[in-house]
Design an enzyme around this catalytic site. Structure first.
Site, PDB file in Angstrom:
ATOM      1  N   ILE A  77       0.972  -1.330  -0.002  1.00  0.00           N
ATOM      2  CA  ILE A  77       0.023   0.028  -0.147  1.00  0.00           C
ATOM      3  C   ILE A  77       0.640   1.174  -0.093  1.00  0.00           C
ATOM      4  O   ILE A  77       0.107   2.425  -0.241  1.00  0.00           O
ATOM      5  CB  ILE A  77      -1.078   0.200   1.111  1.00  0.00           C
ATOM      6  CG1 ILE A  77      -0.196  -0.175   2.554  1.00  0.00           C
ATOM      7  CG2 ILE A  77      -1.946  -0.910   0.987  1.00  0.00           C
ATOM      8  CD1 ILE A  77      -1.371   0.147   3.723  1.00  0.00           C
ATOM      9  N   GLY A  78       2.195   0.996   0.264  1.00  0.00           N
ATOM     10  CA  GLY A  78       2.941   2.362   0.110  1.00  0.00           C
ATOM     11  C   GLY A  78       4.345   2.202   0.372  1.00  0.00           C
ATOM     12  O   GLY A  78       4.914   0.916   0.510  1.00  0.00           O
ATOM     13  N   ALA A  79       5.108   3.226   0.352  1.00  0.00           N
ATOM     14  CA  ALA A  79       6.576   2.894   0.545  1.00  0.00           C
ATOM     15  C   ALA A  79       6.919   3.807   2.192  1.00  0.00           C
ATOM     16  O   ALA A  79       6.546   4.862   2.007  1.00  0.00           O
ATOM     17  CB  ALA A  79       7.348   3.513  -0.648  1.00  0.00           C
ATOM     18  N   GLU A 112      10.005   4.524   5.082  1.00  0.00           N
ATOM     19  CA  GLU A 112      11.828   4.983   4.885  1.00  0.00           C
ATOM     20  C   GLU A 112      12.278   3.554   4.994  1.00  0.00           C
ATOM     21  O   GLU A 112      13.453   3.570   4.321  1.00  0.00           O
ATOM     22  CB  GLU A 112      11.692   5.615   6.123  1.00  0.00           C
ATOM     23  CG  GLU A 112      13.195   5.534   6.822  1.00  0.00           C
ATOM     24  CD  GLU A 112      14.310   6.366   6.438  1.00  0.00           C
ATOM     25  OE1 GLU A 112      14.049   7.019   5.308  1.00  0.00           O
ATOM     26  OE2 GLU A 112      15.367   6.360   6.936  1.00  0.00           O
ATOM     27  N   GLY A 164      11.289   0.318   4.043  1.00  0.00           N
ATOM     28  CA  GLY A 164      10.809  -0.789   3.306  1.00  0.00           C
ATOM     29  C   GLY A 164       9.227  -0.500   2.784  1.00  0.00           C
ATOM     30  O   GLY A 164       8.698   0.463   3.229  1.00  0.00           O
ATOM     31  N   GLU A 165       8.910  -1.471   2.026  1.00  0.00           N
ATOM     32  CA  GLU A 165       7.569  -1.500   1.856  1.00  0.00           C
ATOM     33  C   GLU A 165       6.342  -1.556   3.079  1.00  0.00           C
ATOM     34  O   GLU A 165       6.643  -2.069   3.989  1.00  0.00           O
ATOM     35  CB  GLU A 165       7.134  -2.675   0.904  1.00  0.00           C
ATOM     36  CG  GLU A 165       7.628  -2.386  -0.436  1.00  0.00           C
ATOM     37  CD  GLU A 165       7.736  -3.629  -1.303  1.00  0.00           C
ATOM     38  OE1 GLU A 165       7.730  -4.774  -0.496  1.00  0.00           O
ATOM     39  OE2 GLU A 165       7.807  -3.585  -2.579  1.00  0.00           O
ATOM     40  N   VAL A 166       5.212  -0.736   2.711  1.00  0.00           N
ATOM     41  CA  VAL A 166       4.008  -1.040   3.874  1.00  0.00           C
ATOM     42  C   VAL A 166       3.001  -1.579   3.000  1.00  0.00           C
ATOM     43  O   VAL A 166       2.743  -1.466   2.076  1.00  0.00           O
ATOM     44  CB  VAL A 166       3.741   0.462   4.157  1.00  0.00           C
ATOM     45  CG1 VAL A 166       2.418   0.249   5.040  1.00  0.00           C
ATOM     46  CG2 VAL A 166       4.778   1.280   4.644  1.00  0.00           C
ATOM     47  N   LYS A 191       4.682  -3.062   8.264  1.00  0.00           N
ATOM     48  CA  LYS A 191       5.570  -2.330   7.718  1.00  0.00           C
ATOM     49  C   LYS A 191       7.010  -3.107   7.531  1.00  0.00           C
ATOM     50  O   LYS A 191       7.197  -3.922   8.662  1.00  0.00           O
ATOM     51  CB  LYS A 191       6.360  -1.071   8.720  1.00  0.00           C
ATOM     52  CG  LYS A 191       5.111   0.060   8.426  1.00  0.00           C
ATOM     53  CD  LYS A 191       5.435   1.097   9.258  1.00  0.00           C
ATOM     54  CE  LYS A 191       4.707   2.620   8.964  1.00  0.00           C
ATOM     55  NZ  LYS A 191       5.396   3.450   9.773  1.00  0.00           N
ATOM     56  N   ASP A 238       6.667  15.876  14.785  1.00  0.00           N
ATOM     57  CA  ASP A 238       6.356  15.551  13.379  1.00  0.00           C
ATOM     58  C   ASP A 238       4.844  15.670  13.163  1.00  0.00           C
ATOM     59  O   ASP A 238       4.341  14.680  12.366  1.00  0.00           O
ATOM     60  CB  ASP A 238       7.112  14.483  12.753  1.00  0.00           C
ATOM     61  CG  ASP A 238       7.170  14.726  11.167  1.00  0.00           C
ATOM     62  OD1 ASP A 238       6.979  15.830  10.699  1.00  0.00           O
ATOM     63  OD2 ASP A 238       7.647  13.896  10.527  1.00  0.00           O
TER      64      ASP A 238
END
Ligand code: ACK
EC number: 2.7.10.1
Length: 810
Positions: free
Chosen positions: A488-490, A492, A494-496, A514, A607
């Site tokens: 579903i995403g990238a 910091e 590795g892949e999510v 993650k 953040d």
């Protein structure tokens, strides 16, 4: 025009034709075909669909139907019973050989029960005229149905021409002599509807003009959309509209313990079907959706006895399986067996308690329940424990003396150590890298001396071995319990991915996973798992929940709850303008509640931004992204400052940019920016201005302008969060309270920014907040969440802050 008087007053004298007995059914007796073939079969067909409500069903009326025939020798009832001795109300008429027939059968008054459109289902048989020998000129194969509206039961005797015709009813199938011989039943079913009705009820009438009919049953009904629960809203039984194409809009009401910003609605069609649901309710924080209801913490099932003495019983128990939020406390109810009317209630923040002052050798009954922000769960089942007799206690007391002496000594030493750390301002054996010194007073227990009821964040950096931290705060999950479904995403590291987690004995959960990419360095692994060590310490409905980690096999993974709508900034951009103000405020309230929790724990996020908030399918927002080095490395928004730090400039308070003063107050500044992002549906703060220009503009007092259509109260809150003096900014608990107030009173959100004149007043109000000085020892202890020790301090002579300052470690 003819009218119908009571039977004795009838105007016309009916001619009684010779019965064509032997050719077709004799009128006065229940014909064999009617009885044998119909009764049993029909009674099995009685159940009507749940969206039909019967006003009359002649098949189910046990007594007299009360219908009237005119003339008397026209329609007549066949007085028969079925195999269960229930009457069969079949009416028949068969004057096919006679001229000028006009036979009426009038029902009794039928209430329409508020329906304005009703349906009439007739079941009947009809003789085929062609099969009749001779006299065909008079035989008919139809009959007529009429109705007359009336508010009450008076009016059946009105004139014939006052009845309104519904339709001429013809048979699809008529029967012949042959069918009779074969005992084949040709039953016709016809349905007609009538509406709109305007009175409380009506009569039906059946007119025969010379046919051979058996009216086997008459069912009158209306249609409704039956009560349903959809999206946690209850929609009541709703009678369909008068018009056959009408859709009725119906408002639903939220089930217990659920809320909505806008009442959900559905549409009830003329056919009794629910169509087009709009809006939904959501379980309140702390409640879980289950089978269309919002349920409280589940009961505590596992209660164990601890030490039992002659006058006391100690118990311990486990958190309920489904706490549905943070457990604020437990309530323990106990009483002597069979003395339930006199019970004691004890509250405990821990999962242990001791009931004291009990009678020796007596059985006590205990029940425990948990309380979350949403209220109490149900009590556990009863647990019975017995105190020991005096004789047994006496001998065991003797043996306890040395233990007690040791315990007292250890207790005194512990208290001295804790006070020593507190008062000398030293940290408990860890070097804390990033948290603000102002907040460090909250971390005194980091050397793992944990005081009951005080939960604070422990910086994983304080562990020499980061693996120890991760295993202290995160559950190890076997990789075989995880099914990865899609990327579903990238991130910091590795892949999510999204996937499913099935732990033994638990139900399968959708999760986000993650992963740590192959070829990582030891530092990357440490930083990656650092997020789990932080996240695992939190338990709040507005903080992303950690399910666990996979560290014993590769790839290394962090498994969290799955948030269907992904990150808030992308979600808002995709749904620009789609939410009500209350929905937006609901999102902001959730984020503020999560941040209040973090600041209470002594954790500074650094953040906070809409991109680091996740949102689920119920629009619940949760704070996420707790990476250790995140601010430096991970966030694409972070930029290097002149001092070399990497900071997400647009979201960061000026003091944090200028001299790295990151505190909960700087998180409040970022929260103000998140408010702005939310209300402007994911607009980029300060648009395309450069970071340098942003720093300069903010330093010179420039603040983001109000987003379009922004309620004045919200923009004012943003401005409060962006006060230069960090002590003047509201605290997260104040923000939560303020948003709650707005939600409770939505009209306060109607004033949009231009009409606001409250800026200066609110600024003045907030100016008085945040003074750091403590006027008394009690206030200081309260502030550091140790108010319960006030008495001990007083008893020992530390009654002023001056006195406290004089305390030495000795
Ligand atoms: O905006 P998104 O769909 O939401 O894209 C990012 C992506 O992974 C990289 O961070 C999504 N994401 C992260 N954590 C979760 C989660 N717990 N549930 C659902 N999506 C997540 C995020």
């Amino acid at each position: 025009m003819r009218g119908w008087g009571p039977p004795g007053r009838s105007a016309a004298s009916p001619s009684a034709p010779a019965s064509p007995a032997g050719r077709y059914p004799a009128p006065r007796r229940a014909p064999l075909w009617t009885c044998l073939l119909l009764c049993a079969a029909l009674r099995t067909l009685l159940a009507s669909p749940s969206n039909e409500v019967n006003l009359l069903d002649s098949r189910t009326v046990m007594g007299d139907l009360g219908w009237i025939a005119f003339p008397k020798n026209g329609w007549e009832e066949i007085g028969e019973v079925d195999e269960n001795y229930a009457p069969i109300h079949t009416y028949q008429v068969c004057k096919v050989m006679e001229q000028n027939q006009n036979n009426w059968l009038l029902t009794s008054w039928i209430s329409n029960e508020g329906a304005s459109r009703i349906f009439i289902e007739l079941k009947f048989t009809l003789r085929d005229c062609n099969s009749l020998p001779g006299g065909l000129g008079t035989c008919k194969e139809t009959f007529n149905m009429y109705y007359f509206e009336s508010d009450d039961e008076h009016g059946r005797n009105i004139k014939e021409n006052q009845y309104i015709k519904i339709d001429t009813i013809a048979a699809d199938e008529s029967f012949t002599e042959l069918d009779l011989g074969d005992r084949v039943m040709k039953l016709n079913t016809e349905v007609r509807d009538v509406g709109p009705l305007s009175k409380a009820g009506f009569y039906l009438a059946f007119q025969d003009l010379g046919a051979c009919i058996a009216l086997v049953s008459v069912r009158v009904y209306y249609k409704r959309c039956p009560s349903v629960v959809r999206h946690l809203a209850v929609f009541p039984d709703t009678i369909t509209g008068a018009d056959s194409s009408q859709l009725l809009e119906v408002a639903g009401s939220c089930v217990n313990h659920s809320v909505t910003e806008e009442p959900p609605r559905m549409h009830c069609s003329a056919e009794g079907e629910w169509l087009v649901p709009i809006g939904k309710c959501m379980c309140k924080a702390g409640y879980e959706e289950k089978n269309g209801t919002c349920q409280a913490p589940s009961p505590i099932t596992n209660v164990k006895k601890g030490k039992i003495a002659k006058n006391s019983i100690s118990l311990s128990w486990q958190e309920p399986d489904r706490p549905n939020g943070i457990i604020l406390e437990y309530e323990i109810k106990y009483f002597e067996k069979d003395q339930e009317t006199s019970y004691t209630i004890i509250k405990s923040k821990e999962t242990t308690m001791t009931a004291e002052g009990l009678k020796p050798a007596s059985v006590y009954v205990f029940q425990i329940r948990a309380r979350t922000a949403a209220g109490y769960g149900v009590f556990s089942r009863r647990f019975e424990f017995e105190t020991i007799p005096v004789s047994v206690a006496a001998s065991s007391d003797q043996s306890q003396i040395p233990i007690i002496a040791v315990s007292v000594t250890v207790g005194v030493i512990l208290l001295a150590v804790v006070m020593g750390f507190l008062l000398s301002g030293r940290r408990c054996g860890y070097s804390k890298a990033k948290q603000d010194p102002e907040e460090e007073k909250m971390h005194f227990h980091n050397g793992h001396i944990k005081l009951p009821g005080v939960r604070t964040y422990i910086d994983p950096h304080t562990y020499e071995d980061p693996n120890q931290a991760v295993h202290e705060f995160a559950k190890e999950i076997e990789a075989s319990c995880i099914t990865i479904e899609r990327v579903i995403g990238a991130g910091e590291f590795g892949e999510v991915c999204s996937g499913r987690l099935k732990l033994p004995g638990k139900r399968e959960l959708p999760v986000a996973i993650k992963t740590l990419k192959v070829g990582y360095t030891e530092k990357q692994r440490r930083d990656f798992l650092g997020e789990a060590s932080i996240m695992g310490q939190f338990d709040h409905p507005n903080i992303i929940h950690l399910e666990g980690v996979v560290t014993k096999s590769k790839p290394v993974m962090i498994v969290t709850e799955y948030m269907e709508n992904g990150s808030l900034d992308t979600f808002l951009k995709k749904n620009d303008g789609q939410f009500t103000v209350i929905q937006l405020v609901g999102m902001l309230r959730g984020i503020a509640a999560g941040m209040k929790y973090l600041s209470d724990m002594g954790y500074v996020h650094r953040d906070l931004a809409a991109r680091n908030i996740l949102i689920n399918s119920n629009l619940v927002c949760k704070v996420s992204d707790f990476g250790l080095s995140r601010v430096l490395e991970d966030d694409p928004e972070a930029a290097y400052t002149t001092r070399g730090g990497k900071i997400p400039i647009r979201w960061t308070a000026p003091e944090a940019i200028a001299f790295r003063k990151f505190t909960s107050a700087s998180d409040v500044w970022s929260y103000g920016i998140v408010m702005w992002e939310v209300v402007s549906y994911g607009e980029r703060p300060y648009w395309e201005m450069t970071n340098q220009d942003v720093i300069k503009a903010v330093e010179e007092g420039y603040r983001l302008p109000s987003p379009m259509d922004c309620p004045a109260a919200l923009y004012q809150l943003m401005l409060d969060c962006w006060q230069k003096d960090r002590n003047s900014r509201p605290k997260f608990d104040e923000i939560v309270n303020m948003l709650d107030k707005l939600i409770r009173n939505p009209s306060s959100l109607k004033t949009l920014v231009n009409a606001s004149s409250r800026v200066s007043t609110l600024l003045a109000e907030h100016g008085s907040l945040g003074s750091g000085a403590y006027r008394s020892v009690g206030e200081w202890l309260e502030a550091i969440k140790m108010g319960r020790y006030t008495e001990i301090f007083m008893e020992n002579g530390y009654s002023s802050m001056d006195a406290v300052a004089q305390v030495t470690l000795e």
